[in-house]
Scaffold this motif. Structure first.
Motif, PDB file in Angstrom:
ATOM      1  N   PHE A 256       0.851  -1.190   0.000  1.00  0.00           N
ATOM      2  CA  PHE A 256       0.000   0.000   0.000  1.00  0.00           C
ATOM      3  C   PHE A 256       0.881   1.232   0.000  1.00  0.00           C
ATOM      4  N   MET A 257       0.250   2.389  -0.168  1.00  0.00           N
ATOM      5  CA  MET A 257       1.027   3.631  -0.170  1.00  0.00           C
ATOM      6  C   MET A 257       0.440   4.579   0.853  1.00  0.00           C
ATOM      7  N   VAL A 258       1.271   5.473   1.330  1.00  0.00           N
ATOM      8  CA  VAL A 258       0.790   6.483   2.277  1.00  0.00           C
ATOM      9  C   VAL A 258       1.331   7.842   1.835  1.00  0.00           C
ATOM     10  N   ILE A 259       0.451   8.836   1.832  1.00  0.00           N
ATOM     11  CA  ILE A 259       0.901  10.194   1.535  1.00  0.00           C
ATOM     12  C   ILE A 259       0.608  11.100   2.720  1.00  0.00           C
ATOM     13  N   ALA A 260       1.390  12.147   2.816  1.00  0.00           N
ATOM     14  CA  ALA A 260       1.222  13.102   3.914  1.00  0.00           C
ATOM     15  C   ALA A 260      -0.083  13.867   3.724  1.00  0.00           C
ATOM     16  N   PRO A 261      -0.679  14.355   4.810  1.00  0.00           N
ATOM     17  CA  PRO A 261      -1.946  15.100   4.709  1.00  0.00           C
ATOM     18  C   PRO A 261      -1.828  16.340   3.813  1.00  0.00           C
ATOM     19  N   GLU A 262      -0.622  16.876   3.698  1.00  0.00           N
ATOM     20  CA  GLU A 262      -0.437  18.094   2.896  1.00  0.00           C
ATOM     21  C   GLU A 262      -0.127  17.787   1.430  1.00  0.00           C
ATOM     22  N   HIS A 263      -0.145  16.525   1.070  1.00  0.00           N
ATOM     23  CA  HIS A 263       0.292  16.142  -0.284  1.00  0.00           C
ATOM     24  C   HIS A 263      -0.627  16.733  -1.348  1.00  0.00           C
ATOM     25  N   LYS A 264       0.001  17.222  -2.449  1.00  0.00           N
ATOM     26  CA  LYS A 264      -0.776  17.940  -3.473  1.00  0.00           C
ATOM     27  C   LYS A 264      -1.706  17.023  -4.284  1.00  0.00           C
ATOM     28  N   LEU A 265      -1.461  15.741  -4.271  1.00  0.00           N
ATOM     29  CA  LEU A 265      -2.337  14.797  -4.964  1.00  0.00           C
ATOM     30  C   LEU A 265      -3.788  14.966  -4.509  1.00  0.00           C
ATOM     31  N   LEU A 266      -3.937  15.291  -3.225  1.00  0.00           N
ATOM     32  CA  LEU A 266      -5.277  15.419  -2.648  1.00  0.00           C
ATOM     33  C   LEU A 266      -6.006  16.627  -3.216  1.00  0.00           C
ATOM     34  N   VAL A 267      -5.236  17.641  -3.585  1.00  0.00           N
ATOM     35  CA  VAL A 267      -5.847  18.840  -4.163  1.00  0.00           C
ATOM     36  C   VAL A 267      -6.219  18.569  -5.623  1.00  0.00           C
ATOM     37  N   LYS A 268      -5.254  17.993  -6.327  1.00  0.00           N
ATOM     38  CA  LYS A 268      -5.434  17.782  -7.762  1.00  0.00           C
ATOM     39  C   LYS A 268      -6.610  16.849  -8.081  1.00  0.00           C
ATOM     40  N   TYR A 269      -6.817  15.834  -7.265  1.00  0.00           N
ATOM     41  CA  TYR A 269      -7.856  14.845  -7.584  1.00  0.00           C
ATOM     42  C   TYR A 269      -9.034  14.903  -6.612  1.00  0.00           C
ATOM     43  N   HIS A 270      -9.229  16.089  -6.021  1.00  0.00           N
ATOM     44  CA  HIS A 270     -10.268  16.158  -4.991  1.00  0.00           C
ATOM     45  C   HIS A 270     -11.643  15.781  -5.519  1.00  0.00           C
ATOM     46  N   ASP A 271     -11.866  16.026  -6.844  1.00  0.00           N
ATOM     47  CA  ASP A 271     -13.204  15.683  -7.358  1.00  0.00           C
ATOM     48  C   ASP A 271     -13.350  14.195  -7.677  1.00  0.00           C
ATOM     49  N   ARG A 272     -12.259  13.484  -7.726  1.00  0.00           N
ATOM     50  CA  ARG A 272     -12.367  12.037  -7.957  1.00  0.00           C
ATOM     51  C   ARG A 272     -12.411  11.254  -6.652  1.00  0.00           C
ATOM     52  N   ILE A 273     -11.992  11.923  -5.605  1.00  0.00           N
ATOM     53  CA  ILE A 273     -11.948  11.234  -4.318  1.00  0.00           C
ATOM     54  C   ILE A 273     -13.333  11.282  -3.690  1.00  0.00           C
ATOM     55  N   LYS A 274     -13.860  10.104  -3.364  1.00  0.00           N
ATOM     56  CA  LYS A 274     -15.250  10.048  -2.913  1.00  0.00           C
ATOM     57  C   LYS A 274     -15.410  10.432  -1.450  1.00  0.00           C
ATOM     58  N   ASN A 275     -14.368  10.197  -0.663  1.00  0.00           N
ATOM     59  CA  ASN A 275     -14.497  10.523   0.772  1.00  0.00           C
ATOM     60  C   ASN A 275     -13.705  11.772   1.135  1.00  0.00           C
ATOM     61  N   MET A 276     -13.844  12.788   0.276  1.00  0.00           N
ATOM     62  CA  MET A 276     -13.055  13.997   0.486  1.00  0.00           C
ATOM     63  C   MET A 276     -13.332  14.642   1.838  1.00  0.00           C
ATOM     64  N   LYS A 277     -14.581  14.531   2.314  1.00  0.00           N
ATOM     65  CA  LYS A 277     -14.906  15.157   3.587  1.00  0.00           C
ATOM     66  C   LYS A 277     -14.106  14.527   4.731  1.00  0.00           C
ATOM     67  N   ASP A 278     -14.042  13.192   4.708  1.00  0.00           N
ATOM     68  CA  ASP A 278     -13.256  12.503   5.740  1.00  0.00           C
ATOM     69  C   ASP A 278     -11.807  12.966   5.711  1.00  0.00           C
ATOM     70  N   ILE A 279     -11.310  13.117   4.475  1.00  0.00           N
ATOM     71  CA  ILE A 279      -9.907  13.507   4.343  1.00  0.00           C
ATOM     72  C   ILE A 279      -9.683  14.931   4.834  1.00  0.00           C
ATOM     73  N   HIS A 280     -10.628  15.824   4.504  1.00  0.00           N
ATOM     74  CA  HIS A 280     -10.522  17.198   5.024  1.00  0.00           C
ATOM     75  C   HIS A 280     -10.517  17.203   6.544  1.00  0.00           C
ATOM     76  N   ASP A 281     -11.402  16.413   7.107  1.00  0.00           N
ATOM     77  CA  ASP A 281     -11.442  16.343   8.571  1.00  0.00           C
ATOM     78  C   ASP A 281     -10.103  15.873   9.113  1.00  0.00           C
ATOM     79  N   TYR A 282      -9.534  14.892   8.422  1.00  0.00           N
ATOM     80  CA  TYR A 282      -8.269  14.345   8.893  1.00  0.00           C
ATOM     81  C   TYR A 282      -7.157  15.391   8.780  1.00  0.00           C
TER      82      TYR A 282
END
Length: 799
Positions: A256-282
Motif C-alpha cells: 500500500f502507499m501512504v501520503i502526507a496530509p499536505e500532499h498535493k495529490l489530494l488537491v489535484k484529484y479532490h473531485d475524484r476522491i469520494k471521501n473527500m470530507k473525511d480527508i478534510h477532517d483528517y
RNA sequence: GCCAGUAUGGCGGAAUUGGUAGACGCGUUGGAUUCAAAAUCCAAUGGCUUUACGGUCGUGCCGGUUCGACUCCGGCUACUGGUACCA
C-alpha cells in the motif's frame, strides 16, 4: 609565606590591560595562531563558573602559544541580541540597548578580574550597528543569490513569547526559552536554503579535527541517506506518485502507499476522491497537532484510506490502496511512501490496524508476529526477479531494472531542513528587505546599510505573531529602492543564530567600515586553528556558521572554504547537587565570590583540575582550597631558590615539562595540574632549588596561574613580564633513570619489588628476582613453569 | 526506538600498543606548632582479616581470551547527552 592574591592580581591585571599586552596586529613575520571560544550571551546574571571553564582551555593554549613564539589572536565578544534582554527590558521599562551595555560591562569586568588574555581591542558586539550592518549585508547577498526566500508554512508558535520558533528552538514541543507548549500557526516566514549546502557541509567534516562523537552528531543532523525514487502509477490517470525509499529491494513487498496530509495529490484529484470530507477532517485534525503531540501519539497510527484512487505496484502490477496518514511527513523525501509492512514496523502497525496485506520479501523473521527489520543482510523471497539474491545484490539489480524501465532512479535525501530564519521581536537585526507592490521583494542597497533598529518606547510584540516593528509607521513606510514608489519594510528580525554565524571573521578586522573584514587580514588569520565551545552548539551553531562561511567563500568574501581547523567541546560544571546550574535551582556558583576569597589564579586552576575537561562534573566547594594550597606552596618555594644547580629532582622536572606540554595539547588539563602539584611537592622536599629550574616551573604554571607566577618571576629580578618568555623544553637525556624499581609477581600477583639497574640483562634480572626472601618463600618446593620479564616493568613467575 | 558517551575508595577523579589499580586533590584520623584557634608542616587513609609479618577480596553485572584484564572479546544493566514516525 602566603601571598596576597588581591593586590598581586590587581597589579598584574592593571599592567596587562593598560599596556595592551594581549592586543595583536597582523605581524606577517610571525606564525599566527587563532584560538576561538564561543562568545557569551551577556545575560543579566553575569558569568558563572561554567563560562570560566569554557574559556580556560584556550586561555591556557593561547598563553602557551605566545610563549612558543606565535602571534596569537584570542578574541572575545558578545552575542547580545535576544529574548532575555528584551523581556527584561519590557518588564523593567528600560531600553534593551541600556540593558545590553550594562551586561557587557559586567561581563567584561568579570573576564578581566579572572585575568583572561583576550584582545579587548577587538571586542565585537552583535547589536552594534557597525557590526550588524555586515550581518545584514550577508543576508542581502544570500537573498540576491536566491538563498533567502519566503514561504508559507505551519510553524511552531509560542503563545507566551509570541514568536515563531524553528524546530530547533521548540524541541519536545516546548519553547526553548519559556517551556510553554508550542502550537502550530500558519505564517509567511523567511528561510535560508541551507539544504543547497548539505553535501558540502557533510564533506567538509572530513577535514575537521575533532572527536568522533562531535563529527557524528553533525553527520546525523545532516542525515544523508541514499536510495531511490520510484514512480507508482495511479490507476486511470496520467499521474505517477513518486516515493523515496532507501530500500528499493523490498519493492515487491510494497502492498500500500501512504501520503502526507499536505500532499498535493489530494488537491489535484479532490473531485475524484469520494471521501473527500473525511480527508478534510483528517487534514484539519493533523494541523492542530503540535510536533509534540505527533511524537507522543506515535504509537497509535491514524489515517484515512483514499476512496477513488488506487496505485499500481510497478513490479507486481497489483493494485494497492493509497492512504493519507500523518506519520508521513510532507517535508521529507517526496511526502509519499511505499509501505512495506513486512519489514518496517511503522508500516506493519498501520497495516495491522487497517487490514492491509503483509508480504515477506526478506527471509529470516516471522511476519505473522511482527515486522522483520533486521534486514541489512538477508535473502530475498517472493520477489520474482530478485528471488534468492542477497540484499546487497538485490539493491543493484532492482536499481538497474527501475532505470531500464524508466520508473525509478537512484536518489539521495537529507534530513536537514531549510533554516527558518526569522523572529517577530524587536531586539534583533532588522531584515533589510522592502516589499513593493510593483517590484516584489527588493533588498536594500549596500549604501543603505545598516538598516538601523528604530528607537521605540514600547517593545510589546504585536498581536498574532507580528513584530513590534510593525507598530512603527516611520519604519514600515518607505520607498522602493528599485522603482522609487511607496513600499513597506519587512518587520521581522533575524534569529539569534545570525550574528554568531560570522563573528569569528569580524575579529580579524573588527573596525573595518568598508567590508566585513579585509581579505588581507582574513588571509593572515583564517582558519580558526582551534575552536572550543559547548556540545550543545555542535549541531546548530557550528553547522549554520559553516554554511555562511562556505557561502562567503563562494562569493569571494573569505579565503577558505571551511572556517575551523579543530573543534573541541567542554563538559559542563554542574551544581554541587549534580544538577545543571540554574538560577531557579539556586546552585549557581559566582566566580567573583571565589576570586574574592581565593583569587583568580585559584579559580582558574580549580575549574580545570576538577575533572576531565570534556566530561561534565559537579562543583566541589571544598576542593577549591586544594588549588589555593598548591599555589601557596609554589610561592613558598621561592625561599629555597639558589644559584647552585641541584640534581635531586631533575628527572621529575623534565618528565613534568614533557607531560604538561602533551597534556595541554590533548585537553588533559586536570592531569597536567596534578603533575605540576607532584613536582611542587617534590621540590618542597629538596634541599634547595636552582634558580633556572624554578623559572622553568614558573613558566609551566604561568598559563594556568598567570598572576602569581608573574609576581614570582619579577621577584627573581626579571623586568620583562612572562607573557612572551620562552616555553620550557625538556632534556630527553634527563628523562631516563639509571636505577628503577620493578615488580616481581607470582602467577600474576604482586609479591615483591626489586630495584634494578636499567641495563641489566633479562637473566640477571630474573636471577635477582628469584633471590629475594619473599620470592624464595613463595617458590620454595614449587615447579617454575614459565618466567616472563617485561623490560623496565615487571617479572612474572608462573608456578 | 536509534546514535554517542559514561560506570573505578567516603567524594572529584588518575592509570588503556594488556604489565604495581586508586596518581593528584578533597574529606577523615593521629601528631607537630600555638596560651588557644586559623593557617602551615609531618604521617596514615579501598573492604575484610591479622598484635604484627601477612593473607584475601576488589574497577556496574555475567561469561571468555591471557602468565597477567579497569584495559581485549561475547552477552547484559543503569545513568547522561543528542535525535526521533526521516520512509
Amino acid at each position: 609565606m602566603e601571598y596576597n592574591h588581591k593586590t598581586v592580581e590587581a597589579k598584574w591585571q592593571k599592567h596587562w590591560y593598560e599596556n595592551k599586552r594581549f592586543s595583536v596586529t597582523e605581524d606577517k613575520s610571525k606564525k599566527k595562531y587563532y584560538s576561538l571560544v564561543e562568545f557569551p550571551y551577556p545575560s543579566g546574571a553575569g558569568m558563572h563558573v561554567g563560562h570560566i571553564r569554557a574559556y580556560a582551555s584556550l586561555e591556557i593554549v593561547s598563553r602557551k602559544r605566545r610563549m612558543e613564539g606565535y602571534n596569537v589572536l584570542f578574541p572575545i565578544g558578545f552575542d547580545a541580541f535576544g529574548l532575555p534582554t528584551e523581556n527584561y527590558a519590557i518588564k523593567n521599562n528600560i531600553h534593551p540597548r541600556q540593558v545590553t551595555d550594562q551586561n557587557i560591562k559586567t561581563f567584561t569586568n568579570q573576564l578581566q578580574r579572572t585575568g583572561f588574555s583576550f584582545d579587548f581591542d577587538r571586542v565585537v558586539d552583535t547589536t552594534d550597528e557597525k557590526y550588524y550592518r555586515w550581518t545584514q549585508w550577508i543576508f542581502v547577498q544570500l537573498f540576491n543569490k536566491g538563498l533567502a526566500f519566503r514561504d508559507t508554512t505551519y510553524v511552531n508558535y509560542c503563545p507566551s513569547c509570541k514568536v515563531v520558533l524553528s524546530n530547533e528552538d521548540s524541541q519536545g514541543g516546548k519553547c526553548d526559552r519559556c517551556e510553554t507548549p508550542v502550537v502550530q500557526k500558519e505564517k509567511d516566514v523567511w528561510f535560508l536554503k541551507i539544504t543547497d549546502y548539505a553535501e558540502r557541509l557533510l564533506q567538509g567534516l572530513k577535514e575537521l579535527d575533532t572527536l568522533p562523537r562531535i563529527r557524528i552528531e553533525q553527520e546525523n543532523w545532516i542525515g544523508k541517506s541514499t536510495g531511490a525514487h520510484v514512480d507508482f502509477k495511479v490507476k486511470d490517470t496520467d499521474e505517477s506518485l513518486m516515493v523515496y525509499t532507501t530500500r528499493p529491494d523490498t519493492l515487491y513487498g510494497a502492498t500500500f502507499m501512504v501520503i502526507a496530509p499536505e500532499h498535493k495529490l489530494l488537491v489535484k484529484y479532490h473531485d475524484r476522491i469520494k471521501n473527500m470530507k473525511d480527508i478534510h477532517d483528517y487534514q484539519d485534525a493533523a494541523k492542530l497537532k503540535t510536533e509534540f503531540e505527533r511524537v507522543e501519539l506515535q504509537k497509535d497510527k491514524t489515517g484515512v484510506k483514499i476512496d477513488g484512487l488506487v496505485a499500481i505496484n510497478p513490479v507486481t502490477n497489483k493494485e494497492i490502496p493509497i492512504f493519507v496518514a500523518d506519520y508521513v511527513m510532507i517535508g521529507y523525501g517526496t511526502g509519499a511512501i511505499m509501505a512495506v509492512p513486512g519489514h518496517d514496523s511503522r508500516d506493519y502497525e498501520f497495516a495491522t490496524k487497517f487490514g492491509c496485506d503483509i508480504v515477506e520479501v526478506i527471509k529470516g523473521g516471522d511476519i505473522e508476529k511482527e515486522a522483520y527489520t533486521d534486514t541489512a543482510e538477508g535473502e530475498l523471497v517472493n520477489s520474482d526477479i530478485l528471488n534468492g539474491l542477497s540484499v546487497k545484490e538485490a539493491k543493484v539489480t532492482i536499481a538497474e531494472y527501475l532505470e531500464a524501465q524508466g520508473i525509478g532512479k537512484k536518489a539521495t535525501n537529507y534530513k536537514m531542513k531549510d533554516w527558518a530564519f526569522n523572529r517577530q521581536r524587536y531586539w534583533g537585526e532588522p531584515i533589510p528587505i522592502v516589499h513593493c507592490d510593483k517590484c516584489g521583494m527588493v533588498a536594500l542597497d549596500e549604501k543603505d546599510l545598516p538598516l538601523v533598529l528604530p528607537e521605540m518606547e514600547d517593545f510589546e510584540p504585536g498581536e498574532d505573531g507580528q513584530s513590534p516593528l510593525a507598530n512603527v509607521p516611520e519604519f514600515v513606510n518607505t520607498t522602493c529602492p528599485t522603482c522609487g514608489g511607496p513600499a513597506k519594510r519587512e518587520t521581522d528580525t533575524m534569529p539569534q543564530w545570525a550574528g554568531s554565524s560570522w563573528y569569528f571573521l569580524r575579529y580579524c578586522d573588527p573596525h573595518n567600515n568598508e567590508e566585513l573584514a579585509s581579505l588581507e587580514n582574513l588571509k593572515y588569520w583564517m582558519q580558526v586553528d582551534w575552536y572550543n565551545g559547548g556540545m550543545e552548539h555542535v549541531t546548530r551553531h557550528v553547522i549554520y556558521s559553516r554554511f555562511w562561511h562556505q557561502f562567503l567563500f563562494d562569493i569571494g568574501a573569505v579565503p577558505t572554504e571551511e572556517p575551523y581547523k579543530k573543534r573541541t567541546a567542554q563538559g559542563m560544571i554542574l551544581g554541587e547537587d549534580g544538577d545543571k546550574m540554574s538560577k531557579s535551582k539556586g546552585n549557581v556558583v559566582n566566580p567573583l565570590e571565589i576570586i574574592e576569597e581565593f583569587g583568580a589564579d585559584t579559580l582558574r586552576v580549580f575549574t580545570l583540575f576538577i575533572g576531565d575537561y570534556e566530561q561534565s562534573t559537579p562543583w566541589n566547594p571544598s576542593g577549591v582550597k586544594g588549588a589555593k594550597r598548591f599555589l601557596d606552596k609554589l610561592a613558598r618555594l621561592a625561599e629555597k631558590v639558589s644559584d647552585k644547580p641541584n640534581d635531586e629532582y631533575q628527572t621529575t622536572l623534565h618528565k613534568t615539562i614533557k607531560a604538561v606540554d602533551e597534556d595541554i595539547e590533548n585537553v588533559k588539563f586536570n592531569t597536567a595540574i596534578a603533575k605540576l602539584m607532584s613536582l611542587v611537592n617534590e621540590l618542597s622536599k629538596a634541599t634547595h632549588i636552582f634558580k633556572e629550574d624554578y623559572e622553568k616551573v614558573l613558566k609551566l604554571v604561568n598559563p594556568f596561574a598567570p598572576h602569581i607566577t608573574e609576581e614570582l618571576w619579577e621577584s627573581l629580578g626579571h623586568t620583562e613580564d612572562m607573557v612572551f618568555a620562552s616555553w620550557p623544553k625538556y632534556d630527553p637525556t634527563k628523562l631516563v633513570e639509571s636505577t628503577i624499581e620493578i615488580v616481581v609477581s607470582i602467577n600474576g600477583k604482586v609479591r615483591d619489588k626489586i630495584s634494578i639497574n636499567i641495563d641489566m640483562s633479562k637473566e640477571e634480572v630474573l636471577t635477582l628476582a628469584k633471590s629475594t626472601e619473599k620470592i624464595q618463600a613463595q617458590i620454595a618446593g614449587k615447579e617454575i613453569r614459565k618466567e616472563i620479564y617485561v623490560p623496565k616493568k615487571l617479572v612474572n613467575i608462573v608456578v
